[in-house]
Scaffold this motif. Structure first.
Motif, mmCIF file in Angstrom:
data_model
loop_
_atom_site.group_PDB
_atom_site.id
_atom_site.type_symbol
_atom_site.label_atom_id
_atom_site.label_comp_id
_atom_site.label_asym_id
_atom_site.label_seq_id
_atom_site.Cartn_x
_atom_site.Cartn_y
_atom_site.Cartn_z
ATOM 1 N N THR A 77 0.830 -1.209 0.000
ATOM 2 C CA THR A 77 0.000 0.000 0.000
ATOM 3 C C THR A 77 0.862 1.256 0.000
ATOM 4 O O THR A 77 0.556 2.232 -0.697
ATOM 5 C CB THR A 77 -0.928 -0.005 1.230
ATOM 6 O OG1 THR A 77 -1.713 -1.192 1.233
ATOM 7 C CG2 THR A 77 -1.854 1.200 1.207
ATOM 8 N N ASN A 78 1.946 1.238 0.763
ATOM 9 C CA ASN A 78 2.840 2.391 0.808
ATOM 10 C C ASN A 78 3.486 2.666 -0.541
ATOM 11 O O ASN A 78 3.717 3.828 -0.906
ATOM 12 C CB ASN A 78 3.926 2.181 1.866
ATOM 13 C CG ASN A 78 3.404 2.367 3.272
ATOM 14 O OD1 ASN A 78 2.405 3.061 3.490
ATOM 15 N ND2 ASN A 78 4.060 1.745 4.240
ATOM 16 N N VAL A 79 3.807 1.615 -1.296
ATOM 17 C CA VAL A 79 4.388 1.808 -2.626
ATOM 18 C C VAL A 79 3.426 2.587 -3.514
ATOM 19 O O VAL A 79 3.835 3.495 -4.261
ATOM 20 C CB VAL A 79 4.751 0.448 -3.262
ATOM 21 C CG1 VAL A 79 5.117 0.616 -4.733
ATOM 22 C CG2 VAL A 79 5.908 -0.199 -2.517
ATOM 23 N N ILE A 80 2.128 2.260 -3.429
ATOM 24 C CA ILE A 80 1.132 2.989 -4.230
ATOM 25 C C ILE A 80 1.019 4.435 -3.765
ATOM 26 O O ILE A 80 1.002 5.368 -4.576
ATOM 27 C CB ILE A 80 -0.229 2.287 -4.138
ATOM 28 C CG1 ILE A 80 -0.136 0.871 -4.702
ATOM 29 C CG2 ILE A 80 -1.292 3.079 -4.888
ATOM 30 C CD1 ILE A 80 -1.407 0.075 -4.547
ATOM 31 N N LYS A 190 -7.241 13.184 2.407
ATOM 32 C CA LYS A 190 -7.658 11.828 2.054
ATOM 33 C C LYS A 190 -7.529 11.539 0.565
ATOM 34 O O LYS A 190 -7.600 10.370 0.154
ATOM 35 C CB LYS A 190 -9.100 11.594 2.507
ATOM 36 C CG LYS A 190 -9.243 11.408 4.013
ATOM 37 C CD LYS A 190 -10.675 11.107 4.398
ATOM 38 C CE LYS A 190 -10.794 10.880 5.909
ATOM 39 N NZ LYS A 190 -12.186 10.592 6.321
ATOM 40 N N ILE A 191 -7.364 12.572 -0.267
ATOM 41 C CA ILE A 191 -7.128 12.333 -1.692
ATOM 42 C C ILE A 191 -5.886 11.461 -1.883
ATOM 43 O O ILE A 191 -5.846 10.568 -2.734
ATOM 44 C CB ILE A 191 -6.958 13.664 -2.446
ATOM 45 C CG1 ILE A 191 -8.264 14.458 -2.418
ATOM 46 C CG2 ILE A 191 -6.518 13.432 -3.895
ATOM 47 C CD1 ILE A 191 -8.164 15.822 -3.060
ATOM 48 N N ALA A 192 -4.863 11.711 -1.074
ATOM 49 C CA ALA A 192 -3.603 10.972 -1.198
ATOM 50 C C ALA A 192 -3.402 9.939 -0.108
ATOM 51 O O ALA A 192 -2.513 9.095 -0.226
ATOM 52 C CB ALA A 192 -2.422 11.943 -1.191
ATOM 53 N N GLY A 193 -4.204 9.989 0.965
ATOM 54 C CA GLY A 193 -3.984 9.071 2.075
ATOM 55 C C GLY A 193 -5.201 8.302 2.540
ATOM 56 O O GLY A 193 -5.105 7.522 3.483
ATOM 57 N N GLY A 194 -6.350 8.495 1.874
ATOM 58 C CA GLY A 194 -7.563 7.799 2.282
ATOM 59 C C GLY A 194 -7.761 6.472 1.569
ATOM 60 O O GLY A 194 -7.023 6.122 0.633
ATOM 61 N N TYR A 195 -8.757 5.709 2.013
ATOM 62 C CA TYR A 195 -9.076 4.405 1.448
ATOM 63 C C TYR A 195 -10.559 4.318 1.136
ATOM 64 O O TYR A 195 -11.369 5.056 1.711
ATOM 65 C CB TYR A 195 -8.695 3.275 2.426
ATOM 66 C CG TYR A 195 -7.228 3.222 2.767
ATOM 67 C CD1 TYR A 195 -6.359 2.433 2.046
ATOM 68 C CD2 TYR A 195 -6.720 3.987 3.820
ATOM 69 C CE1 TYR A 195 -5.005 2.380 2.358
ATOM 70 C CE2 TYR A 195 -5.368 3.945 4.146
ATOM 71 C CZ TYR A 195 -4.528 3.134 3.406
ATOM 72 O OH TYR A 195 -3.186 3.100 3.711
ATOM 73 N N SER A 284 -6.017 -2.330 4.304
ATOM 74 C CA SER A 284 -7.150 -1.394 4.396
ATOM 75 C C SER A 284 -7.886 -1.244 3.082
ATOM 76 O O SER A 284 -8.763 -0.397 2.951
ATOM 77 C CB SER A 284 -6.660 -0.019 4.866
ATOM 78 O OG SER A 284 -6.135 -0.091 6.175
ATOM 79 N N GLY A 285 -7.531 -2.044 2.083
ATOM 80 C CA GLY A 285 -8.210 -1.962 0.804
ATOM 81 C C GLY A 285 -7.520 -1.017 -0.161
ATOM 82 O O GLY A 285 -6.399 -0.554 0.066
ATOM 83 N N LEU A 286 -8.190 -0.719 -1.247
ATOM 84 C CA LEU A 286 -7.635 0.128 -2.288
ATOM 85 C C LEU A 286 -7.611 1.586 -1.835
ATOM 86 O O LEU A 286 -8.638 2.131 -1.433
ATOM 87 C CB LEU A 286 -8.478 0.004 -3.562
ATOM 88 C CG LEU A 286 -7.965 0.741 -4.797
ATOM 89 C CD1 LEU A 286 -6.677 0.097 -5.297
ATOM 90 C CD2 LEU A 286 -9.028 0.737 -5.900
ATOM 91 N N PRO A 287 -6.457 2.256 -1.901
ATOM 92 C CA PRO A 287 -6.421 3.684 -1.553
ATOM 93 C C PRO A 287 -7.200 4.525 -2.564
ATOM 94 O O PRO A 287 -7.435 4.091 -3.702
ATOM 95 C CB PRO A 287 -4.921 4.017 -1.596
ATOM 96 C CG PRO A 287 -4.212 2.706 -1.551
ATOM 97 C CD PRO A 287 -5.138 1.718 -2.198
ATOM 98 N N VAL A 288 -7.574 5.718 -2.158
ATOM 99 C CA VAL A 288 -8.279 6.628 -3.066
ATOM 100 C C VAL A 288 -7.428 6.934 -4.284
ATOM 101 O O VAL A 288 -7.926 6.963 -5.418
ATOM 102 C CB VAL A 288 -8.651 7.931 -2.326
ATOM 103 C CG1 VAL A 288 -9.244 8.954 -3.304
ATOM 104 C CG2 VAL A 288 -9.649 7.635 -1.212
ATOM 105 N N ILE A 289 -6.125 7.135 -4.081
ATOM 106 C CA ILE A 289 -5.237 7.396 -5.203
ATOM 107 C C ILE A 289 -5.199 6.192 -6.142
ATOM 108 O O ILE A 289 -5.063 6.338 -7.365
ATOM 109 C CB ILE A 289 -3.816 7.756 -4.708
ATOM 110 C CG1 ILE A 289 -2.878 8.013 -5.876
ATOM 111 C CG2 ILE A 289 -3.254 6.662 -3.823
ATOM 112 C CD1 ILE A 289 -3.289 9.128 -6.767
#
Length: 440
Positions: A77-80, A190-195, A284-289
């Motif tokens: 997730t952090n890589v994304i 949350k655009i860059a850090g939300g899920y 935590s699933g797919l991030p918003v980004i």
């Protein structure tokens, strides 16, 4: 006919049958070889990405503490999240390079749009849902400014965007007065850090990392249902689109390649997408980004593969004079390619500002180099006319996985630059080698 003649005819027939039987497997082998050779550019970097990922997975598992490795759900997730803005830039840069140009200003555009976004939200108290589309419009205006000089005044894109790199960087520093502005509201961050919300939780075995290099560890937990559904949808869409391509090639009388190779390719890609979805769903699933990237990949892949504008971009990059003679408005085509690049650079700047939680005058440094490297590593040709959107994403992920893996292993930043430079050189050399082999 004498008995001797009959015997001679039968012997000749047997020879013909034997030669045909020997030629059939040879012809099939040649077909497979040609199919593999034709797909080297398309799938070679996917194989390289898998190989690099497995290499760093084994190294990080063996050298770091138990439970810490490259492919843990948290680190994937952090890589994304860490490379989201580069992935966005890589898509736009791929289109620019396919069109036969280059853009050195995208990092400065990110900085300028991020700066004005921060000022509007923090100092002017404008609601962020209004600021984001305004920032994209600003990016389009910047792209139109540069596209005009490149397309209609015929100034080389290298010179125009080099000037833009200096101009927009200076404006960002002037507007921010050398200081960072923040913090941003949580909705914007949350655009860059939300899920995505988990409206479909699934109790099952979840991925818990690796041990001893590649031994998978599982535990009982909650999977992120929407991420799994998106993964299944992606696999179905991939198979459906590739089947349509295969049927269309056959209807036009073009070679479609062996069925066994097609099935093997679909199974391999399906397994990769499924495994990736399962790893994300275990955290935590797919991030918003990530959702933004999925939309961009689908939209731009459709444009480049199905829409007229996409074919024109390839045509102009392959041979601008021939495209003009065939009726393509090459000036307008180039102009809109740079408008698109400006919009995506603005989006990347907004994502980066949201990730930092502040607007800073040093944002976007070397972003243009990362985007260009991702495009070339992903299969773009330095002479234009060749490249894919998926290739740009794969190239960006190759660089991102290398950065993440080397950082986890404690490799110094100096050696990281050396290794990335060698990878970029190897990718361009591979492109040149393929061209020489194709032309004989």
């Amino acid at each position: 006919m004498t008995l001797i003649d009959k015997l001679e005819d039968s012997e000749q027939a047997e020879d013909i049958v034997a030669k045909a039987a020997a030629a059939k497997p040879a012809g099939a082998l040649k077909t497979v070889r040609n199919s593999l050779r034709g797909n080297v550019r398309q799938y070679g970097m996917i194989v390289a990405l898998v190989a690099i990922t497995l290499l760093f997975q084994i190294l990080t598992t063996l050298q770091l503490s138990d439970g810490v490795s490259l492919l843990t759900p948290l680190n994937v997730t952090n890589v994304i999240l860490q490379n989201g803005y580069i992935l966005v830039l890589a898509i736009g840069m791929m289109l620019v390079i396919i069109n036969g140009h280059i853009d050195l200003s995208v990092g400065s555009v990110c900085a300028l749009v991020g700066a004005l976004t921060g000022i509007a939200i923090v100092q002017w108290h404008v609601p962020w849902p209004l600021v984001v589309p305004a920032g994209l419009v600003l990016g389009a205006i910047i792209g139109a400014w540069q596209g005009y000089w490149i397309a209609y005044v015929k100034i080389p894109s290298f010179i125009v965007t080099l000037g833009g790199m200096l101009l927009f960087r200076g404006l960002a520093q002037l507007f921010l007065k050398g200081q960072s502005i923040g913090p941003f509201p949580q909705g914007f961050i949350k655009i860059a850090g939300g899920y995505l919300p988990n409206w479909l939780p699934i109790q099952a075995l979840v991925f818990d990392g690796f041990s001893h290099g590649i031994v998978v560890r599982l535990k009982t937990g909650e999977l992120h249902g929407p991420t799994l559904l998106l993964g299944f949808a992606a696999i179905a869409a991939l198979v459906w689109s590739q089947l349509r391509v295969r049927q269309r090639r056959r209807s036009y009388g073009m070679p479609a390649g062996p069925r066994s190779l097609f099935i093997a390719r679909m199974v391999a890609l399906g397994v990769l997408i499924g495994a990736f979805s399962f790893v994300l769903a275990s955290y935590s699933g797919l991030p918003v980004i990530g959702l933004i990237l999925v939309v961009l990949i689908v939209a731009y892949s459709f444009v480049m593969n199905r829409a007229v504008i996409g074919r024109r971009i390839y045509a102009v990059g392959g041979n601008e004079k021939a495209a003009a003679l065939s009726g393509v408005n090459t000036k307008r085509n180039t102009f809109w390619v740079f408008v698109n690049m400006g919009v995506l650079a603005a989006l990347a700047g907004i994502i980066f500002a949201a990730r930092l939680g502040a607007a800073t005058p040093k944002a976007g440094q070397n972003f243009e180099l990362d985007a260009i490297a991702a495009a070339f590593v992903g299969g773009a040709s330095a002479s234009g006319g060749i490249g894919t959107v998926v290739g740009a994403i794969v190239g960006a992920l190759v660089m991102g996985v290398m950065n993440n893996g080397m950082s986890m292993l404690g490799v110094g930043s100096d050696w990281q630059l050396v290794i990335k430079g060698l990878v970029l050189l190897a990718a361009v050399a591979f492109d040149v080698y393929n061209k020489k082999r194709a032309t004989g």
